[in-house]
Design a protein around this motif. Structure first.
Motif, PDB file in Angstrom:
ATOM      1  N   GLY A  59       2.713  48.609  38.369  1.00 52.08           N
ATOM      2  CA  GLY A  59       2.190  49.037  39.716  1.00 52.08           C
ATOM      3  C   GLY A  59       2.323  50.683  39.648  1.00 52.08           C
ATOM      4  O   GLY A  59       2.501  51.113  40.924  1.00 52.08           O
ATOM      5  N   LEU A  60       2.415  51.304  38.796  1.00 48.59           N
ATOM      6  CA  LEU A  60       2.700  52.845  38.671  1.00 48.59           C
ATOM      7  C   LEU A  60       3.974  53.216  39.643  1.00 48.59           C
ATOM      8  O   LEU A  60       3.786  53.864  40.586  1.00 48.59           O
ATOM      9  CB  LEU A  60       1.274  53.488  39.375  1.00 48.59           C
ATOM     10  N   GLY A  61       4.879  52.468  39.634  1.00 50.69           N
ATOM     11  CA  GLY A  61       6.311  52.602  39.946  1.00 50.69           C
ATOM     12  C   GLY A  61       6.540  51.851  41.062  1.00 50.69           C
ATOM     13  O   GLY A  61       7.593  51.928  41.877  1.00 50.69           O
ATOM     14  N   LEU A  62       5.433  50.973  42.003  1.00 48.17           N
ATOM     15  CA  LEU A  62       5.617  50.287  43.077  1.00 48.17           C
ATOM     16  C   LEU A  62       6.684  49.031  42.625  1.00 48.17           C
ATOM     17  O   LEU A  62       7.355  48.871  43.656  1.00 48.17           O
ATOM     18  CB  LEU A  62       4.139  49.447  43.492  1.00 48.17           C
ATOM     19  N   SER A  63       6.626  48.613  41.503  1.00 50.17           N
ATOM     20  CA  SER A  63       7.388  47.480  41.373  1.00 50.17           C
ATOM     21  C   SER A  63       8.987  48.145  41.370  1.00 50.17           C
ATOM     22  O   SER A  63       9.958  47.410  42.095  1.00 50.17           O
ATOM     23  CB  SER A  63       7.323  46.724  40.024  1.00 50.17           C
ATOM     24  N   GLU A  64       9.258  49.078  40.788  1.00 49.62           N
ATOM     25  CA  GLU A  64      10.698  49.805  40.921  1.00 49.62           C
ATOM     26  C   GLU A  64      10.908  50.294  42.435  1.00 49.62           C
ATOM     27  O   GLU A  64      12.152  49.691  42.857  1.00 49.62           O
ATOM     28  CB  GLU A  64      10.608  51.181  40.287  1.00 49.62           C
ATOM     29  N   ARG A  65      10.024  50.758  43.093  1.00 48.34           N
ATOM     30  CA  ARG A  65      10.301  51.015  44.554  1.00 48.34           C
ATOM     31  C   ARG A  65      10.948  49.716  45.269  1.00 48.34           C
ATOM     32  O   ARG A  65      11.708  49.432  46.145  1.00 48.34           O
ATOM     33  CB  ARG A  65       9.222  51.863  45.200  1.00 48.34           C
ATOM     34  N   ARG A  66       9.714  48.899  45.195  1.00 48.43           N
ATOM     35  CA  ARG A  66       9.881  47.708  46.047  1.00 48.43           C
ATOM     36  C   ARG A  66      11.278  46.760  45.668  1.00 48.43           C
ATOM     37  O   ARG A  66      11.977  46.365  46.561  1.00 48.43           O
ATOM     38  CB  ARG A  66       8.825  46.645  45.787  1.00 48.43           C
TER      39      ARG A  66
END
Length: 332
Positions: A59-66
């Motif tokens: 997810g272009l970094g979304l997974s890490e942020r969430r």
């Protein structure tokens, strides 16, 4: 399900028997809301999961942020996080469209740039720490270095060793969908772990040829992903996918026969698929990609299901598993 705290390789990092694969909360294929992502992580925690795997690619970094946000209030010493290196995210201001061509339902705000250089690896870890909101990462995997093997071995891996010595990492691994190149890493480096996706399941035991015996010999902990082979072993039926494509007829037929034997022993196929990898002594954890609380709870419940020795014996008798494949021992 066994408790958390299973040693992963020779270091001090430990993992839970069931691992939470966070690609789904990075909007893999379809959108997931922030609330659904948080509920999935909370359900994993409540089910005893203490190992969470993510990557910049998801997810272009979304997974890490969430994932970082969902774990922010949890005691840092009670869980393990892994992320990956090899793809840097470069902003693309004003770029229209989405990222569905790469599998994620997110705006195309960045592009992925392959980079297994030492500088690229350090930048990747620094960026991941910022997105996760952490000051250290427990496990860093070299992510899919299929076409970058030499650079990953000579530049990326040594940089991960330096980062580990600096205290920014706890363990080093390689994560791939093939078994041959990870075996080379086990032979030529001091890896702590391998994340092997899709190559050690009820339908594909490719990892047993060399990688798993080699990992056991070297004390390398193996995390198995893709135990459902992208869906077929979760629900075998016409149109189901195997390795992200429509399942060939012979493979679908084999999956249906596996399901029939499992049901005869009162065991859901999903439960047998999750339990099977633990028959090999090198396997420490099984990683399941989940996108909501329901899927998380189902995976945890399936892993707790009793699987009798007689089931494995019949699968071998019917040549649905090779006779020499190690299978788990019944818990009594």
């Amino acid at each position: 399900m066994s408790p958390a705290g299973r040693p992963l390789g020779p270091g001090t990092v430990t993992v839970s028997e069931l691992a939470f694969g966070a690609a789904g909360i990075g909007n893999l294929f379809t959108p997931v809301t922030d609330e659904q992502a948080r509920e999935a992580v909370d359900a994993a925690w409540d089910s005893g999961v203490r190992y969470f795997d993510t990557a910049p690619h998801y997810g272009l970094g979304l997974s890490e942020r969430r994932l970082g946000q969902a774990l922010r209030d949890r005691p840092r010493g009670e869980y393990t996080i892994s992320t990956k290196v090899g793809r840097l995210l470069r902003p693309t201001p004003g770029r229209p469209g989405d990222d569905l061509a790469d599998g994620f339902a997110v705006p195309a705000t960045h592009e992925r740039v392959w980079d297994f250089s030492a500088a690229g690896v350090r930048r990747s870890i620094e960026d991941s720490l910022e997105r996760l909101g952490l000051d250290r990462i427990d496990i860093a995997y070299l992510h899919d270095p299929d076409h970058h093997a030499d650079q990953a071995l000579t530049e990326a891996y040594p940089e991960l060793e330096r980062l580990r010595a600096e205290g920014l990492l706890g363990a080093i691994g390689v994560g791939m969908n093939q078994a041959e190149l990870p075996a080379r890493f086990v032979r030529e480096t001091d890896l702590d772990t391998v994340l092997l996706a899709g190559r050690y399941s009820l339908l594909d035991q490719g990892g047993l040829t060399e990688l798993l015996p080699l990992a056991a010999e070297h004390g390398v902990g193996v995390v198995i992903g893709g135990v459902f082979n992208s869906g077929l072993l979760a629900d075998p039926k016409p149109g189901a996918t195997f390795d992200y494509a429509a399942a060939p007829e012979d493979v679908l037929s084999r999956a249906l026969r596996l399901k029939e034997v499992c049901e005869r022993h009162g065991v859901p196929l999903r439960a047998a698929a999750l339990r099977f990898p633990f028959g090999h002594p090198a396997v420490t954890s099984v990683l399941v990609g989940t996108r909501n609380a329901t899927e998380v709870r189902d995976a945890a419940a399936m892993l707790r299901r009793h699987v009798p020795d007689a089931l494995w014996a019949e699968l071998k008798e019917r040549e649905l598993l090779p006779s020499g494949v190690p299978t788990p021992k019944e818990e009594r």
